[in-house]
Design a protein around this motif. Structure first.
Motif, PDB file in Angstrom:
ATOM      1  N   PHE A 106      -6.416  -1.875  -2.737  1.00 53.73           N
ATOM      2  CA  PHE A 106      -6.130  -0.498  -2.356  1.00 53.73           C
ATOM      3  C   PHE A 106      -7.293   0.086  -1.542  1.00 53.73           C
ATOM      4  O   PHE A 106      -7.083   0.732  -0.520  1.00 53.73           O
ATOM      5  N   ALA A 118       0.838  -1.211   0.000  1.00 55.25           N
ATOM      6  CA  ALA A 118       0.000   0.000   0.000  1.00 55.25           C
ATOM      7  C   ALA A 118       0.867   1.254   0.000  1.00 55.25           C
ATOM      8  O   ALA A 118       0.558   2.227  -0.707  1.00 55.25           O
ATOM      9  N   ALA A 153       2.189   1.655  -3.445  1.00 50.94           N
ATOM     10  CA  ALA A 153       1.102   2.094  -4.329  1.00 50.94           C
ATOM     11  C   ALA A 153       0.841   3.587  -4.166  1.00 50.94           C
ATOM     12  O   ALA A 153       0.671   4.306  -5.171  1.00 50.94           O
ATOM     13  N   PRO A 160      -7.987   3.829  -6.022  1.00 55.65           N
ATOM     14  CA  PRO A 160      -6.751   4.458  -6.504  1.00 55.65           C
ATOM     15  C   PRO A 160      -7.002   5.763  -7.259  1.00 55.65           C
ATOM     16  O   PRO A 160      -6.275   6.746  -7.067  1.00 55.65           O
TER      17      PRO A 160
END
Length: 160
Positions: A144, A111, A114, A152
């Motif tokens: 996510f 995470a 990301a 996202p």
């Protein structure tokens, strides 16, 4: 923590120099003191991030392997096998050393990566998914959303 990307002190210095220019010449001395203090904080954060995660060499090897393999769909049982220990033994040692489950640590690292990649607006979300170990952008989106609390694309829209 130990699993986050080290802070780029030079980039922070440039940002603070820009801030000092915005504040103006009258506050230059105060801005310089703030820059020095902030650099000290950043250096301490960087030193903390570079310390081993634990006194346990197996746990440190696990953390390093997680970090090195975030772009692959690797999971904790696969890393345990590669380290030559049982999944349950690795889980116990990671939880004892770091205070959280091994799978949670891996998810947090993915995470974090990301978030960093989504901040690069030039990368399509499908590319962010691939660079964080997801072959399917939809599965990445589900991951996510579960980890961060938003999609996202919504996360990217709300970045400064």
């Amino acid at each position: 923590g130990a699993c986050r990307t080290a802070t780029d002190v030079a980039a922070a210095r440039r940002a603070l120099d820009d801030l000092a220019r915005i504040v103006g010449d009258g506050a230059a001395a105060a801005a310089d003191r703030a820059v020095v203090a902030f650099e000290g904080v950043l250096l301490e954060l960087k030193a903390t991030a570079e310390r081993p995660a634990s006194d346990d060499s197996l746990v440190n090897a696990f953390v390093a392997m997680c970090r090195d393999r975030l772009a692959t769909p690797v999971d904790v049982p696969a890393i345990a096998a590669e380290l030559g220990v049982s999944y349950s033994s690795l889980r116990q040692r990671v939880r004892r050393a770091l205070g959280r489950p091994a799978g949670r640590l891996l998810a947090e690292m993915r995470a974090d990566l990301a978030r960093e990649l989504l901040a690069r607006r030039d990368l399509p979300i499908a590319e962010v998914a691939a660079r964080t170990g997801f072959d399917d952008p939809n599965r990445f989106g589900q991951f996510f959303r579960r980890e961060v609390g938003t999609s996202p694309s919504a996360y990217r829209r709300h970045l400064p």
